[in-house]
Design a protein around this motif. Structure first.
Motif, PDB file in Angstrom:
ATOM      1  N   ASN A   7      47.929  19.523 -30.492  1.00 54.33           N
ATOM      2  CA  ASN A   7      47.212  20.203 -29.405  1.00 54.33           C
ATOM      3  C   ASN A   7      48.136  20.581 -28.249  1.00 54.33           C
ATOM      4  O   ASN A   7      47.845  20.326 -27.094  1.00 54.33           O
ATOM      5  CB  ASN A   7      46.089  19.277 -28.904  1.00 54.33           C
ATOM      6  N   LEU A   8      49.251  21.201 -28.608  1.00 58.00           N
ATOM      7  CA  LEU A   8      50.226  21.567 -27.587  1.00 58.00           C
ATOM      8  C   LEU A   8      49.788  22.840 -26.862  1.00 58.00           C
ATOM      9  O   LEU A   8      49.474  23.846 -27.493  1.00 58.00           O
ATOM     10  CB  LEU A   8      51.595  21.783 -28.231  1.00 58.00           C
ATOM     11  N   THR A   9      49.750  22.761 -25.533  1.00 58.10           N
ATOM     12  CA  THR A   9      49.436  23.941 -24.724  1.00 58.10           C
ATOM     13  C   THR A   9      50.494  24.063 -23.636  1.00 58.10           C
ATOM     14  O   THR A   9      50.858  23.070 -23.008  1.00 58.10           O
ATOM     15  CB  THR A   9      48.043  23.805 -24.087  1.00 58.10           C
ATOM     16  N   VAL A  10      51.019  25.267 -23.475  1.00 57.83           N
ATOM     17  CA  VAL A  10      52.039  25.486 -22.450  1.00 57.83           C
ATOM     18  C   VAL A  10      51.600  26.625 -21.544  1.00 57.83           C
ATOM     19  O   VAL A  10      51.242  27.707 -22.016  1.00 57.83           O
ATOM     20  CB  VAL A  10      53.406  25.827 -23.088  1.00 57.83           C
ATOM     21  N   ASN A  11      51.603  26.367 -20.243  1.00 59.44           N
ATOM     22  CA  ASN A  11      51.282  27.401 -19.255  1.00 59.44           C
ATOM     23  C   ASN A  11      52.491  27.665 -18.388  1.00 59.44           C
ATOM     24  O   ASN A  11      53.223  26.754 -18.037  1.00 59.44           O
ATOM     25  CB  ASN A  11      50.144  26.934 -18.341  1.00 59.44           C
ATOM     26  N   PHE A  12      52.676  28.930 -18.039  1.00 57.86           N
ATOM     27  CA  PHE A  12      53.703  29.277 -17.053  1.00 57.86           C
ATOM     28  C   PHE A  12      53.020  29.839 -15.825  1.00 57.86           C
ATOM     29  O   PHE A  12      52.079  30.620 -15.939  1.00 57.86           O
ATOM     30  CB  PHE A  12      54.664  30.323 -17.612  1.00 57.86           C
ATOM     31  N   ASN A  13      53.497  29.436 -14.670  1.00 55.35           N
ATOM     32  CA  ASN A  13      52.948  30.009 -13.451  1.00 55.35           C
ATOM     33  C   ASN A  13      53.789  31.188 -13.028  1.00 55.35           C
ATOM     34  O   ASN A  13      54.917  31.041 -12.595  1.00 55.35           O
ATOM     35  CB  ASN A  13      52.910  28.966 -12.340  1.00 55.35           C
ATOM     36  N   GLY A  14      53.233  32.375 -13.190  1.00 56.92           N
ATOM     37  CA  GLY A  14      53.948  33.579 -12.787  1.00 56.92           C
ATOM     38  C   GLY A  14      53.784  33.801 -11.298  1.00 56.92           C
ATOM     39  O   GLY A  14      53.308  32.926 -10.575  1.00 56.92           O
ATOM     40  N   ASP A  15      54.218  34.974 -10.847  1.00 56.59           N
ATOM     41  CA  ASP A  15      54.150  35.302  -9.426  1.00 56.59           C
ATOM     42  C   ASP A  15      52.733  35.150  -8.883  1.00 56.59           C
ATOM     43  O   ASP A  15      52.506  34.543  -7.864  1.00 56.59           O
ATOM     44  CB  ASP A  15      54.629  36.739  -9.192  1.00 56.59           C
ATOM     45  N   ASP A  16      51.773  35.747  -9.600  1.00 50.46           N
ATOM     46  CA  ASP A  16      50.422  35.655  -9.075  1.00 50.46           C
ATOM     47  C   ASP A  16      49.390  35.377 -10.167  1.00 50.46           C
ATOM     48  O   ASP A  16      48.203  35.514  -9.952  1.00 50.46           O
ATOM     49  CB  ASP A  16      50.064  36.918  -8.293  1.00 50.46           C
ATOM     50  N   PRO A  57      61.679  24.959 -18.794  1.00 51.34           N
ATOM     51  CA  PRO A  57      61.912  24.748 -17.369  1.00 51.34           C
ATOM     52  C   PRO A  57      60.776  23.943 -16.750  1.00 51.34           C
ATOM     53  O   PRO A  57      59.664  23.898 -17.266  1.00 51.34           O
ATOM     54  CB  PRO A  57      61.948  26.163 -16.793  1.00 51.34           C
ATOM     55  N   THR A  58      61.061  23.319 -15.628  1.00 46.97           N
ATOM     56  CA  THR A  58      60.064  22.430 -15.028  1.00 46.97           C
ATOM     57  C   THR A  58      58.837  23.185 -14.532  1.00 46.97           C
ATOM     58  O   THR A  58      57.802  22.585 -14.271  1.00 46.97           O
ATOM     59  CB  THR A  58      60.674  21.651 -13.848  1.00 46.97           C
ATOM     60  N   SER A  59      58.962  24.515 -14.412  1.00 44.39           N
ATOM     61  CA  SER A  59      57.810  25.278 -13.933  1.00 44.39           C
ATOM     62  C   SER A  59      56.719  25.372 -15.003  1.00 44.39           C
ATOM     63  O   SER A  59      55.601  25.775 -14.711  1.00 44.39           O
ATOM     64  CB  SER A  59      58.254  26.679 -13.529  1.00 44.39           C
ATOM     65  N   ALA A  60      57.048  24.992 -16.243  1.00 34.73           N
ATOM     66  CA  ALA A  60      56.061  25.078 -17.316  1.00 34.73           C
ATOM     67  C   ALA A  60      55.134  23.857 -17.278  1.00 34.73           C
ATOM     68  O   ALA A  60      55.576  22.743 -17.050  1.00 34.73           O
ATOM     69  CB  ALA A  60      56.771  25.136 -18.663  1.00 34.73           C
ATOM     70  N   GLU A  61      53.844  24.128 -17.484  1.00 38.06           N
ATOM     71  CA  GLU A  61      52.890  23.019 -17.571  1.00 38.06           C
ATOM     72  C   GLU A  61      52.628  22.743 -19.048  1.00 38.06           C
ATOM     73  O   GLU A  61      52.145  23.606 -19.766  1.00 38.06           O
ATOM     74  CB  GLU A  61      51.562  23.402 -16.913  1.00 38.06           C
ATOM     75  N   ILE A  62      52.964  21.527 -19.472  1.00 32.47           N
ATOM     76  CA  ILE A  62      52.823  21.196 -20.885  1.00 32.47           C
ATOM     77  C   ILE A  62      51.734  20.146 -21.037  1.00 32.47           C
ATOM     78  O   ILE A  62      51.741  19.137 -20.330  1.00 32.47           O
ATOM     79  CB  ILE A  62      54.149  20.639 -21.450  1.00 32.47           C
ATOM     80  N   SER A  63      50.810  20.394 -21.967  1.00 31.08           N
ATOM     81  CA  SER A  63      49.867  19.332 -22.293  1.00 31.08           C
ATOM     82  C   SER A  63      49.836  19.191 -23.807  1.00 31.08           C
ATOM     83  O   SER A  63      50.216  20.100 -24.531  1.00 31.08           O
ATOM     84  CB  SER A  63      48.485  19.661 -21.735  1.00 31.08           C
TER      85      SER A  63
END
Lengths: 525, 343
Positions: A7-16, A57-63
């Motif tokens: 159940n790997l999910t990765v989010n990146f926070n872009g500019d907006d 990179p640390t900006s990625a949210e991994i669950s």
């Protein structure tokens, strides 16, 4: 299970906005098994691998959970991950030039992980490294040990990368597009090497690729990814025989087919006799050339009206140089005759007039469009140069018509290239060539930078346009499948020379040794 | 292609520039000061803006009015701060509107009986300089001269630099080699000595300064433009343009220049602050603009000569530092906005 991703999910926070690159991916790989992860660019396959390695990179949210040998991996803990990376799991990357550090010798880069993880001293590590280099088939390992990456060819570099990854005998090897940057003959060798080493070390391999063919031949199980999700999984043979998901079916259908044979005889429109492009390599202190690089050496070719001449060859074989010489964009010797006029001796004004009929489409749709010009300006530039269309309005109509013809819409005319996908950009590049109503278009690897499904659509478009406008193509590619789908006649180039030329029978009965080797590598790895 | 249309690169950069609060505020403040000082005549002048005299309206700020106009005896320019003119204005029906600061940059305050330079007060908000001229007026006009000179020098230097860099980068080969060696020799010329020599031969003027400083101010930029052109000239879109039959000049202008503008724009504020500083230093050394041109450097030199007249050096220092700091903040914000790693 050796590696298990749950159940790997990765989010990146872009500019907006938030971009979800991977959503709910599950992967299990057993020891000694090869799993292929197939998908097009942007499908999230590389992000999945990097997440498992803890390299995002640390900006990625991994669950989700990643475990190795039933032990949960400390993804957030960089210090503990460092101990696992390179020791228990290793990775090889697509581009062997950029993944080796150019300022260190190959040898010192191979022994580095051993000194860190296994605590070997420099001398023992060097011995193991030499042994590994021999295993990976690097020629003359003793000398290569002290070479710098730029002194090695692409295939040799990839072997060095593999030696580096295997230095600590990892349990898991993640190979991210390991052969994409390599020529077909080298690709076959590298894949064979990986298979042998896998058996010897009893490793699990996660093979990440966009190439279905490669996955089919080198994996036992396969997972198909698109938009960050796994849409199909199963035994490789089973998936290829009976794909369940519509995306997999589409992907499989986009493997190019074969062009029907041409029946009618064509009138010759372009010929080249004894075409040569020689570049001086080294100069002595008096400026005299000491050596000559024969990029294109005494090539003869002829192109008929409405015909496609396929030019095949590996990187460095002189395909692109030949195209540039035919377009008179670089200096060359020899005769080039276009419709009974000699391009080589033409005056500058005549040459500009002739350019209208000789157009070109390049490989990289990102660098072939000027980033600061709108689509209308890019497509309309040729119209202005050749004074086609009496006024602005007339030119706009022509631009709108050609955009429609290549499968875009006229309202895209005032957008900038960066707003388009790779396939759409390639359509714009085709429109730029097509708007002048040329007789010949030179297509320099027009599909190589594109995803499989897009490739198939561009090839269809090119074939349609050819039938409709009686265009002649010179189709340059290293990919024999697309050549087979496009070309009426084929020319095989090797080290600046034509080694074999012929009709379509060349695919079934190649005569020259090099052609045979090339075809063997491409069609049955 | 669904959804809202993504912005063009230019608009995204502008947005990122605005996001940098410090740089954007500096930019607004600088533009405000610049526009304000363009109208320096209306802010600080010994001539009234409008005069109403015996039913006629005069604009002494733009027209010359001899004293005879206002019933005086001399055919020379009216002394607006003199007693005669003030008395005339006190008569019914006559009036005059003065600028906020009633001093021009070269008008001497004869009403002040104290020795010059005189400290702030008595009609001179920031005091007077060593010739009895109003310091505030000279600062305002000096700021304008500095900014305009900086702009002109930056513009000329930038255009020369772009042209030289573009030619070197686009054609490459022997032209490039020749130009590079020429630049090396040219850059080795002692600029300051040349300026001193020229100041001795010719009558110093702003135009002469502009020409000499421009001759030496383009080399740094041309290297960056050259690198951009060298890099882009082999890109596919340039080859495609050549295959279309587009000429060299058009390729340079339409395809390469827009893509090579990043270093140029990023450097603009820094170049401008450099240009302003160059003018100020030359003025300080007495090699700059001829008197009585208002100049910050000359004020600084006065401050050095009259060390006890703190209002001279302190006010000039604040104006100069303020201006340079604003420009540098703008430059930093521009550099961040144009950073390719953030696009």
């Amino acid at each position: 299970m050796l590696l298990s991703i749950k159940n790997l999910t990765v989010n990146f926070n872009g500019d907006d906005r938030k971009i979800t690159a991977v959503r709910g991916v599950d992967i299990d790989i057993a020891r000694g098994e090869t799993m292929a992860l197939v998908g097009e660019s942007g499908s999230g396959k590389s992000v999945t691998a990097l997440a498992a390695m803890g390299l995002l990179p640390t900006s990625a949210e991994i669950s989700g959970q990643v475990s190795l040998d039933a032990k949960t991996m400390p993804l957030g803990d960089e210090n503990r991950m460092k101990k696992i990376r390179g020791d228990r799991m290793a990775m090889i990357f697509q581009e062997p030039m950029t993944s080796l550090n150019p300022v260190y010798t190959v040898g010192s880069q191979i022994i580095e992980p051993m000194m860190i993880h296994s605590g070997l001293d420099r001398r023992t590590a060097a011995e193991v490294a030499l042994e590994l280099m021999e295993k990976t088939g690097i020629s003359d390992p003793g000398r290569r040990f002290n070479s710098y990456p730029h002194e090695l060819s692409g295939g040799q570099r990839q072997r060095a990368m593999i030696a580096m990854a295997l230095a600590c005998r990892p349990d898991l090897l993640i190979a991210d597009e390991p052969t994409t940057a390599l020529d077909v003959t080298i690709e076959a060798q590298i894949m064979r090497l990986l298979r042998d080493l896998q058996q010897e070390f009893d490793m699990a391999v996660l093979l990440i690729t966009h190439d279905l063919n490669l996955a089919a031949k080198n994996s036992t199980r396969i997972k198909v990814m698109t938009n960050g999700e796994i849409v199909e999984a199963g035994e490789t043979a089973e998936v290829f025989r009976a794909p369940q998901h519509p995306y997999t079916r589409k992907l499989l259908a986009s493997v190019p087919g074969e062009k029907p044979l041409r029946t009618r005889e064509a009138t010759t429109i372009l010929t080249a006799r004894n075409l040569c492009c020689h570049f001086p390599i080294k100069k002595n202190i008096f400026g005299r050339a000491r050596g000559v690089l024969k990029a294109v050496d005494r090539i003869n070719l002829s192109l008929g009206r409405g015909e496609t001449l396929g030019v095949v060859g590996e990187s460095g074989s002189g395909k692109t140089t030949m195209a540039m010489a035919l377009l008179r964009l670089i200096k060359s010797r020899g005769d080039i005759t276009f419709k009974d006029a000699d391009l080589a001796t033409m005056s500058a004004a005549e040459l500009i007039r002739a350019r209208r009929h000789l157009q070109v489409v390049f490989q990289d749709p990102f660098s072939s469009l000027s980033p600061r010009m709108t689509v209308a300006k890019i497509v309309g530039e040729g119209l202005k140069v050749h004074r086609i269309g009496r006024n602005k309005k007339e030119r706009q109509t022509l631009i709108a018509r050609v955009l429609l013809r290549v499968g875009l819409t006229p309202d895209m005319a005032d957008r900038f290239p960066h707003e388009f996908s790779g396939g759409e950009r390639q359509r714009i590049a085709i429109a730029r060539a097509l708007v002048l109503e040329p007789k010949i278009i030179i297509l320099d690897e027009p599909t190589s930078a594109l995803d499989m499904t897009i490739q198939a659509r561009i090839i269809d478009l090119l074939l349609e346009l050819q039938a409709e406008m009686d265009l002649s193509y010179i189709f340059i590619s290293h990919d024999l499948r697309t050549i087979r789908a496009m070309a009426d006649r084929v020319m095989v180039m090797h080290q600046g020379r034509v080694v074999e030329e012929g009709g379509r029978e060349i695919f079934t009965a190649p005569r020259h040794n090099y052609t045979r080797e090339l075809f063997a590598a491409a069609f049955d790895v | 292609m669904t959804g809202s249309r993504p912005d063009s690169l230019r608009r995204r950069r502008w947005r990122r520039f605005k996001k940098n609060r410090r740089g954007y505020c500096s930019f607004l403040l600088f533009m405000f000061l610049f526009v304000l000082c363009l109208g320096a005549e209306v802010i600080s002048n010994d001539h009234p803006i409008v005069v109403r005299y015996q039913g006629h309206t005069y604009f002494p700020i733009v027209q010359a009015c001899p004293e005879t106009t206002f019933g005086g005896e001399f055919a020379t320019e009216t002394e607006y701060s003199g007693r005669f003119f003030r008395q005339q204005m006190k008569k019914p029906g006559n009036w005059a509107i003065y600028p906020p600061n009633r001093h021009g940059y070269d008008s001497i305050n004869f009403a002040d009986s104290r020795p010059v330079p005189s400290p702030p007060g008595n009609g001179n908000i920031l005091g007077t300089d060593d010739r009895g001229r109003d310091v505030l007026a000279r600062l305002i006009y000096g700021f304008r001269v500095s900014v305009l000179f900086g702009l002109a020098l930056t513009l000329v230097g930038t255009m020369l630099g772009i042209a030289a860099g573009a030619i070197q980068g686009y054609f490459g080969g022997k032209i490039d080699l020749f130009c590079q060696r020429f630049i090396e020799i040219w850059a080795a010329m002692p600029e300051l000595y040349l300026l001193i020599i020229f100041a001795a031969i010719f009558k110093p003027s702003i135009v002469l300064l502009l020409i000499i400083l421009s001759l030496f101010g383009w080399m740094g930029l041309s290297d960056y433009v050259r690198a951009e052109f060298l890099k882009s000239r082999n890109l596919d879109y340039v080859t495609a343009a050549r295959a279309l039959g587009v000429g060299n000049v058009t390729i340079m202008w339409r395809h390469l220049l827009p893509n090579g503008m990043t270093p140029v724009i990023t450097f603009l504020p820094f170049r401008m602050s450099g240009a302003i500083l160059a003018l100020t230093s030359l003025d300080f050394l007495g090699l700059g603009v001829p008197p009585p041109t208002p100049s910050l450097g000359e004020l600084l030199a006065q401050g050095k000569a009259n060390i006890e007249a703190w209002w001279l050096s302190l006010s000039t220092f604040i104006v100069l530092v303020g201006m340079l700091v604003l420009l540098i903040f703008i430059g930093e914000a521009l550099r961040d906005a144009f950073d390719p790693r953030k696009v």
